[in-house]
Motif scaffolding. Sequence first.
Motif, PDB file in Angstrom:
ATOM      1  N   ARG A 190     -16.950 -18.602 -10.068  1.00 15.34           N
ATOM      2  CA  ARG A 190     -17.762 -19.421 -10.956  1.00 15.34           C
ATOM      3  C   ARG A 190     -16.879 -20.200 -11.903  1.00 15.34           C
ATOM      4  O   ARG A 190     -15.853 -19.693 -12.357  1.00 15.34           O
ATOM      5  CB  ARG A 190     -18.702 -18.539 -11.776  1.00 15.34           C
ATOM      6  CG  ARG A 190     -19.825 -17.998 -10.985  1.00 15.34           C
ATOM      7  CD  ARG A 190     -20.803 -17.367 -11.906  1.00 15.34           C
ATOM      8  NE  ARG A 190     -22.101 -17.327 -11.270  1.00 15.34           N
ATOM      9  CZ  ARG A 190     -23.130 -16.712 -11.765  1.00 15.34           C
ATOM     10  NH1 ARG A 190     -23.026 -16.095 -12.915  1.00 15.34           N
ATOM     11  NH2 ARG A 190     -24.269 -16.717 -11.145  1.00 15.34           N
ATOM     12  N   ASP A 191     -17.329 -21.389 -12.222  1.00  8.36           N
ATOM     13  CA  ASP A 191     -16.619 -22.215 -13.181  1.00  8.36           C
ATOM     14  C   ASP A 191     -17.290 -22.015 -14.539  1.00  8.36           C
ATOM     15  O   ASP A 191     -18.408 -22.479 -14.771  1.00  8.36           O
ATOM     16  CB  ASP A 191     -16.677 -23.688 -12.765  1.00  8.36           C
ATOM     17  CG  ASP A 191     -15.946 -24.582 -13.738  1.00  8.36           C
ATOM     18  OD1 ASP A 191     -15.073 -24.078 -14.476  1.00  8.36           O
ATOM     19  OD2 ASP A 191     -16.247 -25.788 -13.767  1.00  8.36           O
ATOM     20  N   TRP A 192     -16.620 -21.302 -15.419  1.00 10.71           N
ATOM     21  CA  TRP A 192     -17.190 -20.978 -16.716  1.00 10.71           C
ATOM     22  C   TRP A 192     -16.920 -22.057 -17.757  1.00 10.71           C
ATOM     23  O   TRP A 192     -17.358 -21.950 -18.900  1.00 10.71           O
ATOM     24  CB  TRP A 192     -16.652 -19.638 -17.208  1.00 10.71           C
ATOM     25  CG  TRP A 192     -17.100 -18.512 -16.351  1.00 10.71           C
ATOM     26  CD1 TRP A 192     -16.397 -17.922 -15.349  1.00 10.71           C
ATOM     27  CD2 TRP A 192     -18.359 -17.858 -16.389  1.00 10.71           C
ATOM     28  NE1 TRP A 192     -17.134 -16.930 -14.753  1.00 10.71           N
ATOM     29  CE2 TRP A 192     -18.353 -16.868 -15.380  1.00 10.71           C
ATOM     30  CE3 TRP A 192     -19.499 -18.002 -17.160  1.00 10.71           C
ATOM     31  CZ2 TRP A 192     -19.430 -16.046 -15.135  1.00 10.71           C
ATOM     32  CZ3 TRP A 192     -20.563 -17.168 -16.912  1.00 10.71           C
ATOM     33  CH2 TRP A 192     -20.531 -16.209 -15.912  1.00 10.71           C
ATOM     34  N   ALA A 193     -16.217 -23.104 -17.390  1.00  9.63           N
ATOM     35  CA  ALA A 193     -15.870 -24.148 -18.357  1.00  9.63           C
ATOM     36  C   ALA A 193     -17.124 -24.837 -18.898  1.00  9.63           C
ATOM     37  O   ALA A 193     -17.227 -25.100 -20.094  1.00  9.63           O
ATOM     38  CB  ALA A 193     -14.938 -25.172 -17.709  1.00  9.63           C
ATOM     39  N   ARG A 194     -18.079 -25.128 -18.020  1.00 10.93           N
ATOM     40  CA  ARG A 194     -19.308 -25.795 -18.474  1.00 10.93           C
ATOM     41  C   ARG A 194     -20.109 -24.886 -19.407  1.00 10.93           C
ATOM     42  O   ARG A 194     -20.673 -25.335 -20.392  1.00 10.93           O
ATOM     43  CB  ARG A 194     -20.142 -26.193 -17.259  1.00 10.93           C
ATOM     44  CG  ARG A 194     -21.201 -27.209 -17.615  1.00 10.93           C
ATOM     45  CD  ARG A 194     -21.885 -27.750 -16.406  1.00 10.93           C
ATOM     46  NE  ARG A 194     -22.835 -26.740 -15.947  1.00 10.93           N
ATOM     47  CZ  ARG A 194     -23.344 -26.697 -14.744  1.00 10.93           C
ATOM     48  NH1 ARG A 194     -22.993 -27.570 -13.848  1.00 10.93           N
ATOM     49  NH2 ARG A 194     -24.212 -25.756 -14.425  1.00 10.93           N
ATOM     50  N   SER A 195     -20.152 -23.596 -19.094  1.00 11.50           N
ATOM     51  CA  SER A 195     -20.861 -22.651 -19.947  1.00 11.50           C
ATOM     52  C   SER A 195     -20.229 -22.572 -21.333  1.00 11.50           C
ATOM     53  O   SER A 195     -20.929 -22.571 -22.345  1.00 11.50           O
ATOM     54  CB  SER A 195     -20.852 -21.269 -19.300  1.00 11.50           C
ATOM     55  OG  SER A 195     -21.388 -20.310 -20.167  1.00 11.50           O
ATOM     56  N   GLU A 196     -18.902 -22.532 -21.366  1.00 15.54           N
ATOM     57  CA  GLU A 196     -18.203 -22.482 -22.653  1.00 15.54           C
ATOM     58  C   GLU A 196     -18.421 -23.766 -23.446  1.00 15.54           C
ATOM     59  O   GLU A 196     -18.593 -23.744 -24.655  1.00 15.54           O
ATOM     60  CB  GLU A 196     -16.703 -22.251 -22.428  1.00 15.54           C
ATOM     61  CG  GLU A 196     -16.371 -20.869 -21.912  1.00 15.54           C
ATOM     62  CD  GLU A 196     -16.625 -19.791 -22.949  1.00 15.54           C
ATOM     63  OE1 GLU A 196     -16.401 -20.026 -24.148  1.00 15.54           O
ATOM     64  OE2 GLU A 196     -17.063 -18.696 -22.555  1.00 15.54           O
ATOM     65  N   LYS A 197     -18.418 -24.903 -22.730  1.00 15.66           N
ATOM     66  CA  LYS A 197     -18.641 -26.194 -23.404  1.00 15.66           C
ATOM     67  C   LYS A 197     -20.053 -26.247 -24.005  1.00 15.66           C
ATOM     68  O   LYS A 197     -20.253 -26.663 -25.148  1.00 15.66           O
ATOM     69  CB  LYS A 197     -18.443 -27.332 -22.407  1.00 15.66           C
ATOM     70  CG  LYS A 197     -18.628 -28.700 -23.005  1.00 15.66           C
ATOM     71  CD  LYS A 197     -18.452 -29.773 -21.938  1.00 15.66           C
ATOM     72  CE  LYS A 197     -19.175 -31.008 -22.392  1.00 15.66           C
ATOM     73  NZ  LYS A 197     -19.809 -31.727 -21.330  1.00 15.66           N
ATOM     74  N   ASN A 198     -21.058 -25.811 -23.233  1.00 20.13           N
ATOM     75  CA  ASN A 198     -22.439 -25.810 -23.726  1.00 20.13           C
ATOM     76  C   ASN A 198     -22.592 -24.875 -24.918  1.00 20.13           C
ATOM     77  O   ASN A 198     -23.297 -25.187 -25.877  1.00 20.13           O
ATOM     78  CB  ASN A 198     -23.399 -25.396 -22.620  1.00 20.13           C
ATOM     79  CG  ASN A 198     -23.553 -26.462 -21.574  1.00 20.13           C
ATOM     80  OD1 ASN A 198     -23.242 -27.627 -21.812  1.00 20.13           O
ATOM     81  ND2 ASN A 198     -24.008 -26.075 -20.396  1.00 20.13           N
TER      82      ASN A 198
END
Length: 118
Positions: free
Chosen positions: A24-32
């Motif tokens: 999973r790419d957690w970068a988008r979750s962290e950005k949100n």
Amino acid sequence: PAPAAAAAGGAAAPLLDKAGSKTRDWARSEKNRKVRMEGEGKIPGWIGALCYMVLGFMKEILFTIFPQKNLVLTNDRVGLTRSAMFLFIFIIIHAVGNLHVFLGPDDFNGYGYFYVRL
């Protein structure tokens, strides 16, 4: 063989690498999450903070009166539930009535006279 440690990816990232599984790419979750925590609600400023605080208090009061489970009025709790509902409505009516202070002295006196006539 033990799985290898995962690369650093924030608080929501998995602790271990799972070989063969979809990563999973957690970068988008962290950005949100960052946007959510840094921004304001839909009502900006101190008025929004006051509104959200009042809504939070009202939510807690309602969840105290009406539990998360289905509301069941047994014989030993009917009086308690009725008095809690009465007090909740009483507080709401009088809190809204006290807002007449901001409409001027004539309006506030009219509000007081309304209660005298009852």
